[in-house]
Design an enzyme around this catalytic site. Structure first.
Site, PDB file in Angstrom:
ATOM      1  N   GLU A  21       0.776  -1.232   0.000  1.00 20.64           N
ATOM      2  CA  GLU A  21       0.000   0.000   0.000  1.00 20.64           C
ATOM      3  C   GLU A  21       0.812   1.290   0.000  1.00 20.64           C
ATOM      4  OE1 GLU A  21      -3.433   0.417  -0.148  1.00 20.64           O
ATOM      5  OE2 GLU A  21      -3.358  -1.704  -0.692  1.00 20.64           O
ATOM      6  N   SER A  42     -47.667 -37.983  23.351  1.00 15.03           N
ATOM      7  CA  SER A  42     -47.404 -38.946  24.424  1.00 15.03           C
ATOM      8  C   SER A  42     -46.193 -38.606  25.284  1.00 15.03           C
ATOM      9  CB  SER A  42     -47.219 -40.339  23.826  1.00 15.03           C
ATOM     10  OG  SER A  42     -48.415 -40.794  23.232  1.00 15.03           O
TER      11      SER A  42
END
Length: 835
Positions: A108, A480
């Site tokens: 950069e 159940s």
């Protein structure tokens, strides 16, 4: 001669005046240029004089407070979720690896430590490069200029914005040190995948902290700021590699790495993570959202920026197992109901010779969403034996063999697969399969019965697809699976596991002048059987008879001991078959009472909350459940545990024992009318796990039961969750008498020492001895136990002929049409067990 004499002077005369004219024009041009430069300089000076004082204060940079997201972690430190627009992990400059800094400077701003914010050499180099290439390749921005842009400016490309950027860069350079500027850059820059800063990007792409990366990985990260979307190693691995090689070349040129390091780095195969053990955000979405909702009322929007870290009770390996088990179970069921076909079709036409079909296809993924491991794929080719597809990262996948054969059978003119079709695929082992977004939903929650800590939680198929949390929000009928609590209440009222009750037709007043005549799921009746057998085989008639005896009002007050609210239930006999609504988390809490020996636990999911500097803001201290009074009698819990282990070994849940071969597994299946909800609620003393499956808008699941749909998911999860947990059993509390070979299977039976011991006939059938009943039930595989003729609770039933039997439409039991009172052979019952 005279003509010649006249010629020369004439030429001299015509040329001599032109030199002063040329010189005057040159001086005019020079003067004009100087004037323009002066005006330009004056304008620039005026702009500087006007704009510079209005530039933002540097206090924001000097007192930099990064926006840190809320992070949610598992108990073992795995990231489960983040909330905040900017995902960031702050890292101090002195903790930043030097190799990363060198990579950033190479990529950069190689003269960062030499210029004063604007690198004129870099600008000229960029201008020359742009002219040479014929198009705009770079703009010569320095790291300081990028900091100025990221903190104070927009990304619009205008002269004013660029001018402000230059002025800000100078101001930043005069206000902060170079290291401070670089630190801001390292922590603030956006690097793709919602990652801000290099520390976050390191975890996002590689699942590692910054100081654990290789040279090649540093180069990849350093190459991202230029264009995060273009050089993203997840989306564009090929371009990411090209950028990586460029950065490595710059590092070699500047002497940051050796030739040997360069060669090794360029050859290194880079693995980018996606939902690995260090990042379970796909699996952790539901629990992370529970954390967010818990914190928001206290902290509001600050939870998205202050960097709170929340550590949960979740075990990451169990969570991943829950994620896989539930999703696979729902995917398999959904495909068994049919294939809906491709979601859409995209145009793969190439517009030029330079464009490939792959490139056209990859551009279509922006409008598609992946749901965890169920990813979007675009079909490139269709053959007789399979299809070729491309996925988001550019990989080609071949779908063939059994996976394609199963789908091929389901294709027709309405749902056929063609080039350009968008389909869903997922990986099982090394094989890719065609799938689809299931319409069915499910839930899985697993908690520690010893303290209530939630170890795994999946509130649905996929949090991104549907964030409704079925674990805590879905109120569904349990079928159940509610029965064990009725049987536990019966033990509290004087029943024993040896109490014999007649499994035969019976009707009860329905409160409107008529009768309600429940049925067994299999439409068969076993005659007089013990309470243990009745629960093992989930006999509806016996459950209703027991509930009628102890009264629904008593059962409701007893259910509150397990953590249910009394208001959840209505005092009708239908509650014994699961007609009322509960949540999966409530069922996990309730079954934990059986698992831990009688103590109620309060489920919790947060252990610790810290701020961004790891200062503890809140902490949960687990409760020692045995320091408090038990919710139900430990004797009751111990005996119920033994019965529920029979359910998992011999009864409706027998697939659990067959699959896992563990003697400490207990549980109960649950299926509602028309199979709209199916459950398996099971546990060991270390882990209570609930699985529910159903549609959000209740409708039949078809010929499915708790044992066939929910139980396999439970088994898949528990196989992984219990892999390193040894088998354990509850210790037998005082006040229990153990009778060897006392059960119908020849196992040890347990009774309260101060109550009836042995079989007590409460069947309402006269003329049959206990020995006769035992012979009918045992089918010759166990000896009759010692009999005890002490009195048993009275059961009020009304035996009816099948012609008078009509089931109530609101009852939770999978009923058939035949209500014959014939006693069925027990071996046939066992073979046909469903729920």
């Amino acid at each position: 001669m005279s003509n010649l004499d006249n010629f020369q002077p004439q030429n001299q005369y015509h040329h001599s005046p032109k030199s002063p004219k040329k010189k005057s024009w040159i001086w005019k041009i020079i003067f004009l240029l100087i004037t323009l430069c002066g005006i330009g300089a004056a304008v620039v000076a005026m702009m500087i004089a006007v704009i510079y004082p209005k530039l933002p204060s540097m206090d924001e940079l000097r007192n930099y407070q990064p926006k840190l997201p809320l992070q949610v972690f598992s108990a073992d430190g795995v990231l489960l979720g983040q909330f905040g627009e900017e995902r960031r992990i702050y890292v101090d400059m002195d903790e930043t690896p030097r190799m990363l800094i060198n990579a950033i400077l190479s990529a950069e701003d190689e003269r960062f430590y030499e210029h004063k914010g604007v690198d004129f050499q870099g600008v000229m180099r960029a201008v020359v490069g742009n002219l040479a290439s014929g198009h705009l390749k770079s703009g010569g921005s320095t790291i300081t200029m990028q900091v100025a842009r990221n903190f104070f400016l927009t990304k619009e490309k205008t002269f004013t914005r660029k001018f402000n950027e230059v002025l800000l860069s100078y101001k930043i350079e005069n206000s902060l040190t170079k290291d401070q500027i670089l630190s801001l850059y390292i922590n603030q820059i956006y690097l793709g995948q919602r990652a801000y800063g290099f520390a976050e990007a390191s975890q996002t792409y590689f699942g590692k902290p910054l100081d654990k990366l290789s040279v090649a990985q540093y180069a990849i990260l350093a190459g991202l700021p230029k264009a995060p979307s273009a050089y993203n190693p997840v989306v564009n691995p090929k371009r990411a590699y090209q950028r990586e090689v460029y950065v490595l070349g710059r590092m070699l040129k500047h002497g940051y790495i050796s030739q040997e390091q360069y060669d090794e780095a360029t050859k290194e195969k880079i693995f980018v993570i996606k939902g690995t053990i260090k990042d379970s955000t796909d699996a952790g979405g539901f629990i992370a959202e529970m954390v967010r909702q818990y914190l928001y009322p206290t902290y509001g929007d600050e939870i998205y920026t202050r960097g709170f870290k929340v550590y949960t009770t979740i075990d990451s390996k169990m969570q991943q197992a829950a994620y896989v088990a539930l999703r696979n179970g729902l995917l398999n069921y959904d495909l068994s109901t049919g294939y809906n076909g491709p979601e859409q079709r995209v145009d793969l036409t190439t517009n030029s010779d330079d464009t490939t079909v792959d490139q056209v296809a990859l551009n279509q993924f922006d409008g598609l969403t992946d749901y965890g491991n169920l990813v979007s794929a675009i079909v490139l080719n269709v053959g007789a034996d399979g299809i070729d597809v491309i996925i988001r990262n550019g990989d080609h996948v071949k779908i063939s063999g059994n996976s394609f054969a199963k789908i091929k059978k389901l294709l027709n003119e309405k749902n056929k697969i063609l080039p350009g079709s968008v389909v869903r695929i997922y990986k099982v082992g090394n094989d890719w399969n065609i799938g689809q977004l299931p319409k069915v939903q499910g839930a899985l929650v697993s908690i520690s019965p010893q303290d209530g800590a939630i170890k795994a939680l999946m509130g649905g198929f996929d949090f991104t697809y549907n964030n409704f949390n079925h674990v805590i929000q879905a109120k569904r009928q349990p079928g159940s699976s509610i029965k064990p609590f009725i049987y536990s209440a019966a033990l509290d009222r004087g029943y024993t596991t040896g109490t014999v009750i007649d499994d035969s037709p019976a009707c009860f007043p329905n409160g409107t002048g008529g009768d309600w005549c429940p049925r067994n799921d299999d439409n068969q009746y076993m005659g007089p059987i013990s309470l243990r057998q009745a629960l093992t085989f989930s006999r509806n008639l016996i459950t209703v008879k027991i509930l009628n005896s102890i009264t629904p009002q008593y059962a409701i007050s007893y259910l509150a001991k397990f953590g249910f609210a009394e208001s959840q239930f209505q005092p009708y006999l239908t509650m014994g078959l699961g007609a009322n609504e509960v949540t999966p988390l409530q069922m996990a809490q309730a079954y934990s009472v059986f698992a831990n020996g009688g103590y109620k636990v309060d489920p919790y999911f947060i252990t610790k909350i810290t701020d961004s500097e790891d200062k503890v803001l809140a902490e949960t201290k687990p409760v020692d459940i045995r320091s408090q009074e038990p919710a139900i009698s430990p004797r009751n819990a111990f005996i119920m545990d033994s019965v529920l282990r029979d359910v998992a070994k011999y009864g409706t849940g027998s697939r659990a024992y067959k699959a896992l071969q563990r003697g400490d597994i207990a549980g109960k299946t649950g299926t509602t009318n028309d199979s709209k909800d199916v459950w398996f609620d099971g546990y060991t003393p270390n882990l209570a796990t609930i699985v529910w499956v159903g549609y959000d808008q209740p409708k039949s699941l078809g010929r499915q039961y708790g044992a066939t749909l929910a139980l396999p998911i439970w088994v898949d999860f528990m196989r992984s969750a219990l892999a390193n947990i040894p088998q354990t059993r509850l210790s037998m509390p005082d006040g229990i008498t153990a009778v060897p070979d006392g059960t119908w299977r020849g196992d040890t039976e347990y009774y309260y020492s101060d109550g009836p011991i042995g079989h007590v006939d409460a069947s309402g059938v006269s003329g049959e001895s206990d020995a006769d009943v035992e012979n009918i039930l045992s089918a010759g595989d166990s000896e009759p136990s010692n009999q005890n003729n002490q009195s048993a609770p009275e059961i009020h039933t009304e035996q009816q002929d099948s012609s008078n039997s009509a089931n109530s439409s609101g009852v939770n039991t999978s009923d058939g049409s035949n209500n014959s009172g014939k006693v069925a052979d027990i071996n046939d019952i066992i073979k046909n067990i469903r729920d």
